[in-house]
Design a protein around this motif. Structure first.
Motif, PDB file in Angstrom:
ATOM      1  N   LEU A   6     -13.215  28.532   7.561  1.00  0.00           N
ATOM      2  CA  LEU A   6     -13.439  28.176   5.623  1.00  0.00           C
ATOM      3  C   LEU A   6     -12.137  28.601   5.023  1.00  0.00           C
ATOM      4  O   LEU A   6     -11.732  29.575   4.226  1.00  0.00           O
ATOM      5  N   LEU A   7     -11.282  27.313   5.406  1.00  0.00           N
ATOM      6  CA  LEU A   7     -10.518  27.315   4.889  1.00  0.00           C
ATOM      7  C   LEU A   7      -9.764  26.184   4.393  1.00  0.00           C
ATOM      8  O   LEU A   7     -10.081  25.538   4.706  1.00  0.00           O
ATOM      9  N   LEU A  10      -6.497  23.846   7.752  1.00  0.00           N
ATOM     10  CA  LEU A  10      -6.569  24.704   8.920  1.00  0.00           C
ATOM     11  C   LEU A  10      -5.591  25.424  10.037  1.00  0.00           C
ATOM     12  O   LEU A  10      -3.962  25.029   9.905  1.00  0.00           O
ATOM     13  N   ILE A  11      -5.417  26.458   9.747  1.00  0.00           N
ATOM     14  CA  ILE A  11      -4.248  27.592  10.811  1.00  0.00           C
ATOM     15  C   ILE A  11      -4.686  28.051  12.383  1.00  0.00           C
ATOM     16  O   ILE A  11      -5.825  28.739  12.335  1.00  0.00           O
ATOM     17  N   VAL A  12      -4.500  26.694  13.531  1.00  0.00           N
ATOM     18  CA  VAL A  12      -4.708  27.776  14.645  1.00  0.00           C
ATOM     19  C   VAL A  12      -3.530  27.647  15.356  1.00  0.00           C
ATOM     20  O   VAL A  12      -3.494  27.630  16.502  1.00  0.00           O
ATOM     21  N   PRO A  13      -2.081  28.441  15.190  1.00  0.00           N
ATOM     22  CA  PRO A  13      -1.553  27.990  15.455  1.00  0.00           C
ATOM     23  C   PRO A  13      -1.198  28.562  17.157  1.00  0.00           C
ATOM     24  O   PRO A  13      -0.932  29.123  18.290  1.00  0.00           O
ATOM     25  N   ALA A  14      -2.325  30.315  16.730  1.00  0.00           N
ATOM     26  CA  ALA A  14      -3.075  31.154  18.654  1.00  0.00           C
ATOM     27  C   ALA A  14      -3.309  30.610  19.185  1.00  0.00           C
ATOM     28  O   ALA A  14      -3.977  30.781  20.623  1.00  0.00           O
ATOM     29  N   LEU A  15      -4.293  29.027  18.496  1.00  0.00           N
ATOM     30  CA  LEU A  15      -4.907  28.834  20.170  1.00  0.00           C
ATOM     31  C   LEU A  15      -5.031  27.656  20.775  1.00  0.00           C
ATOM     32  O   LEU A  15      -4.344  26.462  20.271  1.00  0.00           O
ATOM     33  N   ASN A 284      -9.250  35.700  14.362  1.00  0.00           N
ATOM     34  CA  ASN A 284      -8.885  34.291  14.253  1.00  0.00           C
ATOM     35  C   ASN A 284      -8.683  34.068  12.975  1.00  0.00           C
ATOM     36  O   ASN A 284      -8.644  32.355  12.896  1.00  0.00           O
ATOM     37  N   GLY A 285      -8.236  35.130  11.952  1.00  0.00           N
ATOM     38  CA  GLY A 285      -8.568  35.056  10.625  1.00  0.00           C
ATOM     39  C   GLY A 285      -8.944  34.803   9.787  1.00  0.00           C
ATOM     40  O   GLY A 285      -9.088  34.349   8.491  1.00  0.00           O
TER      41      GLY A 285
END
Length: 592
Positions: A6-7, A10-15, A284-285
């Motif tokens: 819900l942003l 998309l921010i998923v650098p750790a996944l 995850n944020g």
């Protein structure tokens, strides 16, 4: 599990992401297929969250009828089994509960819950939060496996059962394998039910959902109207399902399908990320829209906890071998192929998972269908119940100024023909506060008013009060919250009941006017009313109140006065050396 962040970006650098071509337009996998001997949570991140519909707990509870049940899962233990865990699960659950007005609970953790795997962390948040959303009275056990290996996950399953879990949710899986029947002893346990996700990659069979001792849970696409009512439910294209290459058809599926093999799933629930559920995961944020059969398995586990509460209250044992009960309940005819009984299941009969079509009565996409929870839960409990009672209180919280009163309605509900007297008490009162019940006890079913009177010296703060009902050896409790605010100085409030009155021209009516002083208020309050139409006379008895008290406003209408709706303003005015204080309340008068 499928998730949408819900942003706006998309921010998923750790996944660790593995993109599949069939899902490129909408989602990407978080972690790829499991290595041999390992399981994975069916996690995906949707990159187009703005196009989706998502639901909160109250909407899902209403859609499936959970909100029509008094059971909350009290005295039951739901085990969530996941690898690596989520180090922030308690604070994340607290945030989730605060957002949706759900009473929080303390998660009982077994194993090392310090893992940093982001995919499993989000899976854990989903499982814990949504099991609690459906069965908020149950204890949640998070049994953390040391790794995603089948051996470690099964060790965590056993640990959960040994800790007293009556239902175990497993939102993970891997491909079928030879020899998997050797592990069925982990799921064939007395008075324990096991649920497992059927997968999120469409047609195909996954273990442990395929075990005949496990309730395999598939997924659907759910649509609601503006009032939260279920308007349609179709098979979700990602719902895992099919026929086993290892297990033959269990006896409970005889007459439902003709493959002669174990078919999965057994049942279904919401799973499509485009009609997903909300999950909070700080690892995850923050907030995510989540889908996948990872969402449906823990909610089915919560349904079992609700049924077990009713069973235990009636003196029966918790459920075992749930499939052997679900299939007979779902049977709506005596001829083969059977029809699905609409009293207990929504027969989801449209859509497909790429290899099988959803169709009546049973199919390899949604199984028997989704639950009509309000009737299915009752049907899973025995029909003969020992006399007992339940207790509840509304509203959940009240805010008052120190020196003022707070009121709650306490309801006692008879179960199984209970007719005895229930005595009421309350604990957790803040300093300087007192409590009274009217009446102080209830026989069978009924309601009482709990009045909390705070003192002018009661410290400001939030206080959780425990309301206890006791009848012999039977004891049940409910909790409410009183928020006390510091007084700003001598003042008063005004209230009027009823809020409206409906009378014929030429007749009379009355309103009760209440003045409540706070902060040591002791002045005289003069009462007046404005907005009266022609042909109406008004009088107060008494015309003024000192400090706190009540008065009656009487209205008499003439037969010739105009018919219509009128809004009246009732005003209280105090005069003191420090100046005049005025407060008003609105009521309506309808003259016909």
């Amino acid at each position: 599990m499928i998730i949408k962040r819900l942003l706006p970006r998309l921010i998923v650098p750790a996944l660790a992401l593995t993109v599949t071509s069939s899902l490129m337009a909408k989602s990407v996998h978080v972690s790829g297929p499991p290595s041999p001997g390992h399981a994975r949570p069916p996690l995906q991140i949707n990159v187009t969250p703005s196009t989706s519909v998502y639901y909160n707990p109250s909407q899902i509870r209403h859609a499936y009828g959970f909100d029509q049940l008094t059971a909350s899962g009290a005295n039951q233990k739901i085990a969530i089994v996941d690898a690596y865990g989520n180090k922030s699960i308690q604070s994340d659950l607290n945030t989730f509960c605060s957002q949706f007005g759900i009473n929080p609970t303390t998660v009982q953790i077994i194993g090392n819950n310090t893992g940093t795997d982001t995919g499993w962390a989000l899976e854990t948040a989903l499982d814990v939060e949504w099991a609690h959303a459906i069965a908020p009275g149950a204890t949640i056990i998070l049994s953390v496996a040391n790794s995603s290996s089948s051996v470690d996950l099964l060790n965590a399953v056993d640990a959960a059962v040994n800790a007293g879990a009556t239902v175990v949710s497993m939102s993970w899986g891997g491909p079928e394998f030879n020899g998997m029947a050797n592990y069925d002893g982990h799921f064939n346990r007395p008075n324990v039910v096991f649920t497992a996700s059927s997968g999120d990659s469409g047609a195909g069979v996954e273990w442990p959902a395929v075990s005949p001792y496990v309730v395999g849970v598939g997924g659907t696409t759910l649509h609601l109207d503006s009032s939260g009512n279920r308007t349609s439910e179709t098979a979700w294209s990602g719902s895992g399902g099919g026929t086993s290459s290892v297990y033959s058809e269990p006896s409970y599926q005889t007459g439902w399908q003709t493959s002669n093999r174990r078919g999965v799933p057994d049942v279904s629930l919401i799973a499509d990320p485009n009609t997903g559920v909300l999950v909070y995961d700080s690892v995850n944020g923050g907030w995510f829209i989540v889908g996948g059969t990872s969402a449906s398995a823990p909610q089915w586990a919560a349904l079992v906890a609700l049924a077990n509460e009713l069973r235990v209250n009636s003196g029966s044992a918790p459920l075992s071998s749930l499939n052997s009960l679900l299939y007979p309940l779902a049977q709506g005819s005596t001829t083969v192929p059977y029809t699905v009984n609409p009293a207990y299941f929504y027969d989801v009969s449209q859509g497909n998972n790429g290899g099988y079509d959803a169709a009546p009565p049973y199919d390899f996409v949604t199984g028997l269908g989704s639950p009509v929870a309000n009737t299915l839960v009752q049907a899973l409990a025995p029909s003969t119940q020992n006399p007992n009672f339940s207790i509840s209180a509304t509203p959940a919280s009240q805010t008052v100024t120190a020196g003022a009163n707070a009121g709650f309605n306490v309801s006692v509900t008879s179960v199984g023909g209970f007719t005895s007297s229930v005595s009421l008490s309350v604990s957790g009162l803040p300093s300087g506060a007192t409590a009274s019940f009217s009446p102080a006890s209830i026989s069978g079913s009924g309601t009482a008013t709990l009045t909390i009177s705070s003192g002018s010296s009661t410290p400001a703060g939030s206080y959780t009060l425990t309301i206890t009902g006791q009848s012999g050896g039977l004891v049940h409790t409910a909790t409410v919250t009183v928020i006390v605010q510091a007084p700003t100085g001598p003042d008063f409030s005004i209230g009027v009941s009823p809020g409206s009155s409906n009378i014929k021209a030429g007749s009379s009516t009355s309103y009760k006017v209440s003045i409540a002083g706070t902060g040591g208020f002791s002045d005289s309050v003069n009462l007046s009313v404005s907005g009266l139409p022609g042909g109406v006379t008004a009088s107060f008895s008494p015309s003024s109140i000192v400090g706190s008290g009540t008065a009656t406003l009487s209205l008499t209408t003439s037969r010739s006065m105009p018919r219509g709706n009128y809004q009246l303003t009732i005003t209280g005015t105090s005069s003191a050396a420090s100046g005049s204080v005025t407060h008003s309340a609105l009521v309506s008068l309808r003259v016909r």
